[in-house]
Design an enzyme around this catalytic site. Structure first.
Site, PDB file in Angstrom:
ATOM      1  N   CYS A 160      10.414  21.126  41.218  1.00 21.51           N
ATOM      2  CA  CYS A 160       9.186  20.485  41.706  1.00 21.51           C
ATOM      3  C   CYS A 160       9.446  19.405  42.742  1.00 21.51           C
ATOM      4  CB  CYS A 160       8.399  19.883  40.544  1.00 21.51           C
ATOM      5  SG  CYS A 160       9.269  18.541  39.732  1.00 21.51           S
ATOM      6  N   CYS A 167      10.304  19.463  33.304  1.00 18.55           N
ATOM      7  CA  CYS A 167      10.121  18.033  33.570  1.00 18.55           C
ATOM      8  C   CYS A 167      10.970  17.194  32.615  1.00 18.55           C
ATOM      9  CB  CYS A 167       8.660  17.644  33.423  1.00 18.55           C
ATOM     10  SG  CYS A 167       7.524  18.754  34.266  1.00 18.55           S
TER      11      CYS A 167
HETATM   12 FE1  FES Z   1       7.843  17.474  38.528  1.00 17.52          FE
HETATM   13 FE2  FES Z   1       6.890  17.378  36.078  1.00 17.52          FE
HETATM   14  S1  FES Z   1       6.122  18.544  37.736  1.00 17.52           S
HETATM   15  S2  FES Z   1       8.584  16.337  36.863  1.00 17.52           S
END
Ligand code: FES
Length: 122
Positions: free
Chosen positions: A33, A102
């Site tokens: 992400c 995450c």
């Molecule tokens: Fe990036 Fe959760 S979406 S740390």
């Protein structure tokens, strides 16, 4: 999406902020992400006496970092390294599957902070 325990840890996170004179600092980026986690540790006699975090991550990253930093305070360096993201997720009562990645941020940032601490001891 999130259970009450995760929402509570997100809404009232512990150990947020920077630490002056940290003994170890670990910064990790999440490949999936692009978010970032930084964890600071203070070590005395091989025991983590304080830990703080800052993150550009999502609610799950904040909740897991709050929990993970709480879990390592009072632990030896070796004990802290045994804490895995699965332990943090279990403590929180679970995360949505798409949010498990995450929780890896906190685990890896702790490991990086310990590596930084150890490199400074040499
Ligand atoms: Fe990036 Fe959760 S979406 S740390």
């Amino acid at each position: 999406m999130y259970n009450d325990k995760v929402l509570e840890a997100f809404a009232n996170p512990k150990n947020v902020g920077e630490m002056e004179n940290a003994d170890g600092i670990g910064t990790i980026g999440n490949a999936s992400c692009g978010d970032i986690m930084r964890i600071y540790i203070k070590v005395e006699n091989n025991v983590i006496v304080d830990a703080k975090f800052k993150t550009f991550g999502c609610a799950a990253a904040i909740a897991t970092a709050s929990t993970a930093t709480d879990m390592i305070i009072g632990k030896t360096i070796e004990e802290a390294l045994t804490i895995k993201n699965a332990d943090v997720v279990a403590f929180l009562g679970g995360l949505p599957p798409q949010k498990i990645h995450c929780s890896v941020l906190a685990e890896e940032a702790i490991q990086a902070a310990v590596e930084d601490y150890r490199s400074k001891q040499k």
